[in-house]
Enzyme design. Structure first.
Site, PDB file in Angstrom:
ATOM      1  N   ASP A   1      41.101  48.091  24.438  1.00  0.00           N
ATOM      2  CA  ASP A   1      40.138  47.913  25.521  1.00  0.00           C
ATOM      3  C   ASP A   1      39.907  49.230  26.252  1.00  0.00           C
ATOM      4  OD1 ASP A   1      38.539  47.065  27.568  1.00  0.00           O
ATOM      5  OD2 ASP A   1      40.121  45.984  28.658  1.00  0.00           O
TER       6      ASP A   1
ATOM      7  N   LYS B   1      37.041  52.912  31.255  1.00  0.00           N
ATOM      8  CA  LYS B   1      38.210  53.017  32.129  1.00  0.00           C
ATOM      9  C   LYS B   1      38.569  54.477  32.353  1.00  0.00           C
ATOM     10  CE  LYS B   1      40.588  48.798  30.574  1.00  0.00           C
ATOM     11  NZ  LYS B   1      40.661  48.089  31.862  1.00  0.00           N
TER      12      LYS B   1
ATOM     13  N   ASP C   1      46.216  44.905  24.730  1.00  0.00           N
ATOM     14  CA  ASP C   1      45.272  43.907  25.242  1.00  0.00           C
ATOM     15  C   ASP C   1      45.071  42.727  24.277  1.00  0.00           C
ATOM     16  OD1 ASP C   1      43.866  43.202  27.507  1.00  0.00           O
ATOM     17  OD2 ASP C   1      41.994  44.130  26.863  1.00  0.00           O
TER      18      ASP C   1
ATOM     19  N   ARG D   1      37.059  37.778  29.329  1.00  0.00           N
ATOM     20  CA  ARG D   1      36.466  36.468  29.619  1.00  0.00           C
ATOM     21  C   ARG D   1      35.279  36.185  28.718  1.00  0.00           C
ATOM     22  NH1 ARG D   1      35.901  38.262  35.754  1.00  0.00           N
ATOM     23  NH2 ARG D   1      37.732  39.400  35.026  1.00  0.00           N
TER      24      ARG D   1
HETATM   25  N1  BES Z   1      42.524  44.274  29.838  1.00  0.00           N
HETATM   26  C1  BES Z   1      42.089  44.423  31.171  1.00  0.00           C
HETATM   27  C2  BES Z   1      43.101  43.897  32.196  1.00  0.00           C
HETATM   28  C3  BES Z   1      44.403  44.641  32.279  1.00  0.00           C
HETATM   29  C4  BES Z   1      44.570  45.662  33.186  1.00  0.00           C
HETATM   30  C5  BES Z   1      45.473  44.268  31.495  1.00  0.00           C
HETATM   31  C6  BES Z   1      45.768  46.324  33.275  1.00  0.00           C
HETATM   32  C7  BES Z   1      46.676  44.924  31.588  1.00  0.00           C
HETATM   33  C8  BES Z   1      46.825  45.954  32.486  1.00  0.00           C
HETATM   34  C9  BES Z   1      40.786  43.673  31.392  1.00  0.00           C
HETATM   35  O1  BES Z   1      39.948  43.591  30.306  1.00  0.00           O
HETATM   36  C10 BES Z   1      40.048  44.374  32.476  1.00  0.00           C
HETATM   37  O2  BES Z   1      39.671  45.492  32.258  1.00  0.00           O
HETATM   38  N2  BES Z   1      39.834  43.705  33.591  1.00  0.00           N
HETATM   39  C11 BES Z   1      39.123  44.255  34.698  1.00  0.00           C
HETATM   40  C12 BES Z   1      38.172  43.210  35.207  1.00  0.00           C
HETATM   41  C13 BES Z   1      37.203  43.727  36.241  1.00  0.00           C
HETATM   42  C14 BES Z   1      36.232  44.720  35.609  1.00  0.00           C
HETATM   43  C15 BES Z   1      36.474  42.555  36.843  1.00  0.00           C
HETATM   44  C16 BES Z   1      40.137  44.632  35.772  1.00  0.00           C
HETATM   45  O3  BES Z   1      41.065  43.874  35.990  1.00  0.00           O
HETATM   46  O4  BES Z   1      39.982  45.711  36.334  1.00  0.00           O
HETATM   47 ZN    ZN Z   2      40.845  43.712  28.458  1.00  0.00          ZN
HETATM   48 MN    MN Z   3      38.697  45.322  30.153  1.00  0.00          MN
END
Ligand code: BES
Ligand code: ZN
Ligand code: MN
Length: 491
Positions: free
Chosen positions: A262, A269, A280, A343
């Protein structure tokens, strides 16, 4: 495969682990063993060893009980069996360091024999795990123990046998999940994951099916497919099935997020810590582990595991913020942030599970939000759902296996958070703290209809950055023990 034995008494061993309650050093199994090792335990004076939680004393003896590890398990009234998992893990580390092939475990007195043996054996097997396939030097490789001896009273033999079987199955299945989750992105794109899982499925008599891009398109899984559009690797939507001849009732579905890497996609990111995003796929990995465990345990239920794999990368063909995609249940989604991809993948996976499997219950596991670190830290996974009875089953299993969860609210007022101005819903919540974990679950709720459902956000529990006695750095396999225990106790 380790060899496991149960004995009522032990007279010789390479390493004997004795869990000791605080202020009970002179009693029970410790006192018994002390008679065989010339009073070394009694000789421990003052504060050297009191039995405080996780306190250890390793005694080297000249008797046939060559080494004795005293492991503090704290005050009896504050006891939790996880301290025994830690004791088992500490023993595995010592055994590996000293190249011992056998570990003996003494069950503490007046503690449920099933829970004690389960935790101790799990500790040794989980603690012996290392993700070592990329080390070239022999020294860095794991040296797992080949034999475990459980020292238990004869009257507890049945429970201990039962516990040992359960513990070996779930530990090995957890280690399978850890291997899958720890795999790096260059060796774990959807196609390789499918190949690895197919061979696991073959070994454990699970039916394996891989839905490719073409078929996914026909099924209308546009939300799932939108995530992988920037990757050169084809997505693979895998369905595992375990159906014993004596299966009772409607099926149970497990769904796991399988993002092989991811990067965030176009909503990329920051580079710090981005390497962790190879994990992930921890939800999908846990589902594979849980399927293996359920088949080994011969759970009398029809269980289906759904693991959609895809890679989230930016490119000229990647999905962009503002794009609108239609999921297989007909709902349209405005993609505000391509980093909220979990999601999107789960929306189609849940819709598929509900429509094609018609399950009695569906449980999804996903490393969904960074916000769950803020809410619960790395101690408990976030639980959200639409059915109190199912939630309770998950909570109970989580407590028993020390894969604990904590419920976050899902009041209908939260539904507002994912309303879009151009589509049915959008893939992020509001601008405040409420943009996090709950918004993720509220989004997912749109894809399960009336089917009893629980969502577990395991983003903060799926891997550890600080070692525990039975967890090395990296993937924990969280969810495998919980799901297996829940199915074992499902009435
Ligand atoms: N895979 C990430 C969540 C994550 C973050 C898992 C850190 C493990 C460690 C997920 O896909 C993500 O990026 N979520 C975002 C959602 C936001 C953009 C609404 C997040 O949590 O920042
Ligand atoms: Zn993710
Ligand atoms: Mn993500």
């Amino acid at each position: 495969m380790v060899k496991i034995e149960i004995k009522a008494e032990i007279n010789s061993c390479e390493l004997l682990v004795i869990p000791v309650f605080q202020a009970e050093l002179g009693k029970g199994t410790a006192a018994e063993a002390d008679g065989k090792i010339g009073g070394l335990i009694k000789g421990l004076g003052g504060k050297e060893f009191e039995g405080k939680p996780n306190q250890t004393a390793l005694l080297r003896t000249t008797s046939p009980l060559k080494r004795v590890l005293l492991y503090g398990i704290g005050k009896r009234e504050e006891f939790n069996a996880d301290l025994l998992r830690c004791a088992g893990g500490a023993a595995a580390r010592i055994a590996s360091g000293a190249q011992l092939s056998s570990v003996s475990l003494s069950l503490p007195e007046k503690v449920d024999a099933f829970e004690a043996a389960n935790a101790l054996v799990q500790g040794v097997l989980l603690g012996g795990y290392k993700f070592d396939k990329y080390f070239s030097e022999g020294d860095a490789k794991a040296k797992p123990v080949g034999e475990i001896v459980a020292v238990a009273k004869a009257e507890h033999r049945k429970q201990v046998e039962d516990a040992i079987h359960f513990a070996t199955v779930v530990s090995e299945a957890s280690n399978i999940a850890r291997d899958l989750a720890n795999e790096s992105g260059d060796d774990a794109w959807p196609q390789n994951m499918a190949a690895k899982i197919e061979s696991i499925a073959k070994r454990h008599s699970l039916k394996f099916r891989a839905i490719d891009e073409h078929e996914a398109k026909k099924l209308g899984m546009n939300a799932y497919l939108s995530v992988g559009r920037g990757s050169v690797h084809q997505p693979k939507f895998i369905v595992l099935e375990y159906k014993p001849v004596d299966a009772r009732g409607k099926p149970i579905a497990f769904v796991g997020k399988g993002i092989t890497f991811d990067s965030g996609g176009i909503s990329i990111k920051p580079s710090a810590n981005m390497e962790k995003m190879k994990h992930d796929k921890s939800g999908a990995s846990a589902v594979v582990g849980a399927m293996v465990a359920c088949s080994q345990l011969k759970i009398p239920r029809h269980i289906v595991g759904v693991t959609p794999f895809t890679e989230n990368l930016p490119s000229g063909s990647a999905t962009k913020p503002g794009d609108v995609v239609k999921a297989m249940n007909g709902k349209t989604i405005e993609v505000i942030n391509t980093d909220a991809e979990g999601r999107l993948v789960l929306s189609d996976a849940l819709a598929y599970a509900v429509k094609e499997i018609k399950p009695e219950a569906v449980i999804d596991l996903a490393t969904l939000t960074g916000a769950v670190f803020v809410a619960l830290g790395d101690v408990r996974s976030g639980l959200m759902g639409n059915n109190a009875k199912l939630a309770q089953r998950v909570k109970d299993a989580g407590e028993r296996e020390f894969e604990r969860v904590w419920e976050l609210p899902m009041d209908k007022e939260y539904d507002e958070k994912v309303k879009s101005t151009v589509a049915d819903i959008k893939n992020v919540g509001g601008p405040m703290g409420d943009s996090g974990t709950i918004a993720g679950a509220v989004f997912l709720k749109n894809f399960v209809g009336d089917t009893p459902w629980v969502h577990l956000d395991i983003a903060a529990t799926a891997w550890v950055e600080k070692e525990k006695p039975y967890y090395c750095l990296g993937a924990t396999g969280v969810g495998v023990r919980l799901l297996a225990r829940m199915m074992r106790e499902w009435k």
